[in-house]
Scaffold this motif. Structure first.
Motif, PDB file in Angstrom:
ATOM      1  N   LEU A  12       0.706   2.789   1.100  1.00  0.00           N
ATOM      2  CA  LEU A  12      -0.243   1.993   0.315  1.00  0.00           C
ATOM      3  C   LEU A  12      -1.145   1.158   1.222  1.00  0.00           C
ATOM      4  O   LEU A  12      -2.351   1.046   0.981  1.00  0.00           O
ATOM      5  CB  LEU A  12       0.521   1.101  -0.665  1.00  0.00           C
ATOM      6  N   ALA A  41      -4.109  11.923   0.394  1.00  0.00           N
ATOM      7  CA  ALA A  41      -2.813  11.434   0.878  1.00  0.00           C
ATOM      8  C   ALA A  41      -1.775  12.527   0.678  1.00  0.00           C
ATOM      9  O   ALA A  41      -1.646  13.070  -0.418  1.00  0.00           O
ATOM     10  CB  ALA A  41      -2.406  10.169   0.127  1.00  0.00           C
ATOM     11  N   LEU A  97      -0.969   4.910  -6.332  1.00  0.00           N
ATOM     12  CA  LEU A  97      -2.262   5.280  -5.744  1.00  0.00           C
ATOM     13  C   LEU A  97      -3.220   5.822  -6.790  1.00  0.00           C
ATOM     14  O   LEU A  97      -4.418   5.522  -6.765  1.00  0.00           O
ATOM     15  CB  LEU A  97      -2.067   6.347  -4.662  1.00  0.00           C
ATOM     16  N   ARG A  98      -2.706   6.624  -7.702  1.00  0.00           N
ATOM     17  CA  ARG A  98      -3.554   7.206  -8.732  1.00  0.00           C
ATOM     18  C   ARG A  98      -4.152   6.123  -9.634  1.00  0.00           C
ATOM     19  O   ARG A  98      -5.236   6.295 -10.188  1.00  0.00           O
ATOM     20  CB  ARG A  98      -2.776   8.218  -9.570  1.00  0.00           C
ATOM     21  N   VAL A 114      -3.698   3.520   2.944  1.00  0.00           N
ATOM     22  CA  VAL A 114      -4.769   3.956   2.042  1.00  0.00           C
ATOM     23  C   VAL A 114      -5.766   2.834   1.806  1.00  0.00           C
ATOM     24  O   VAL A 114      -6.983   3.052   1.804  1.00  0.00           O
ATOM     25  CB  VAL A 114      -4.176   4.457   0.710  1.00  0.00           C
ATOM     26  N   ASP A 115      -5.264   1.612   1.608  1.00  0.00           N
ATOM     27  CA  ASP A 115      -6.164   0.470   1.426  1.00  0.00           C
ATOM     28  C   ASP A 115      -7.030   0.249   2.660  1.00  0.00           C
ATOM     29  O   ASP A 115      -8.205  -0.113   2.553  1.00  0.00           O
ATOM     30  CB  ASP A 115      -5.359  -0.798   1.132  1.00  0.00           C
ATOM     31  N   VAL A 124      -4.092  13.301  -4.122  1.00  0.00           N
ATOM     32  CA  VAL A 124      -2.680  13.158  -3.728  1.00  0.00           C
ATOM     33  C   VAL A 124      -2.015  14.525  -3.748  1.00  0.00           C
ATOM     34  O   VAL A 124      -2.032  15.223  -4.768  1.00  0.00           O
ATOM     35  CB  VAL A 124      -1.936  12.197  -4.677  1.00  0.00           C
ATOM     36  N   ARG A 180      -4.568   2.761  -8.541  1.00  0.00           N
ATOM     37  CA  ARG A 180      -5.355   1.829  -7.732  1.00  0.00           C
ATOM     38  C   ARG A 180      -6.536   2.480  -7.051  1.00  0.00           C
ATOM     39  O   ARG A 180      -7.574   1.850  -6.866  1.00  0.00           O
ATOM     40  CB  ARG A 180      -4.453   1.192  -6.676  1.00  0.00           C
ATOM     41  N   ARG A 181      -6.367   3.724  -6.634  1.00  0.00           N
ATOM     42  CA  ARG A 181      -7.407   4.418  -5.872  1.00  0.00           C
ATOM     43  C   ARG A 181      -7.637   5.817  -6.445  1.00  0.00           C
ATOM     44  O   ARG A 181      -7.340   6.829  -5.799  1.00  0.00           O
ATOM     45  CB  ARG A 181      -6.992   4.533  -4.405  1.00  0.00           C
TER      46      ARG A 181
END
Length: 213
Positions: A38, A49, A70-71, A41-42, A79, A73-74
């Motif tokens: 996490l 990813a 992730l799905r 990625v940030d 993925v 937040r981003r």
């Protein structure tokens, strides 16, 4: 293409870094735990990813839960889950949402590097890549009664739970240790999709499912 890898096996992680770098991908970070994924990625905002399911600290489903995070937040980050296991509950959740830019492949069934790279590119470009075994297990999961997944011993434990017995009471009735009962109870919760968020009510919810079956 910019890629972040989250894989706790150092051999596989470094192997992926070398493989992907050798065919022109840019691996911007390679980490060995879900929290590191996490953060990476940030920090790097990758295109894709690659995520293992079971990672530290508990080696259960940390990676897949991080992929779900992730799905949320981003969403632009694709993925690809690469695992030895089909973690049915979270896999189902991952694939039941927006399915563009998502994949789930089993490590033992990735036999061809060219096919793997093709799947990786497909996911990164917004497509999907799903191992047939993953699809099959999720379909079976949705068709069956969760109670049918329980072993004979787990059914005995759940039956005694329905009588209102505590773990110590169940242990005495079945002539087993309390730790053995606790393991059975946790397995029952997992198979019935009762998460830690339901902690205060999981025994009641499990009993209700049992009584309805």
């Amino acid at each position: 293409m910019r890629i972040v890898i989250a894989e706790d096996s150092v051999l596989l992680r470094e192997g992926l870094v070398k493989l992907l770098g050798g065919v022109g991908f840019e691996v911007v970070a390679a980490v060995d735990n879900a929290e590191g994924l996490l953060v990476a990625v940030d920090e790097h905002r990758p295109d894709l990813a690659i995520v293992d399911v079971r990672m530290p600290p508990n080696h259960t489903d940390e990676g897949l839960r991080a992929a779900l995070d992730l799905r949320k937040r981003r969403p632009p980050v694709a993925v690809l889950v690469l695992s030895q296991y089909v973690e049915e509950r979270y896999a189902s959740e991952l694939l039941s949402r927006e399915t563009s830019g998502v994949g789930y492949l089993l490590k033992d069934r990735v036999a061809d590097i060219v096919e793997f790279l093709d799947a990786l590119r497909r996911v990164a470009s917004g497509g999907t890549a799903l191992d047939p075994e993953v699809v099959a297990q999720i379909l079976v999961r949705h068709r069956r009664n969760p109670i049918e997944q329980l072993t004979k011993r787990e059914r005995e434990v759940l039956s005694l739970m329905a009588e209102g017995r505590s773990n110590s009471g169940i242990a005495a009735a079945l002539y087993v240790s309390e730790s053995a009962v606790a393991k059975h109870v946790n397995s029952i919760f997992a198979k019935l999709d009762l998460t830690a968020a339901d902690r205060d009510h999981r025994r009641v919810l499990a009993v209700l499912q049992f009584l309805k079956s």
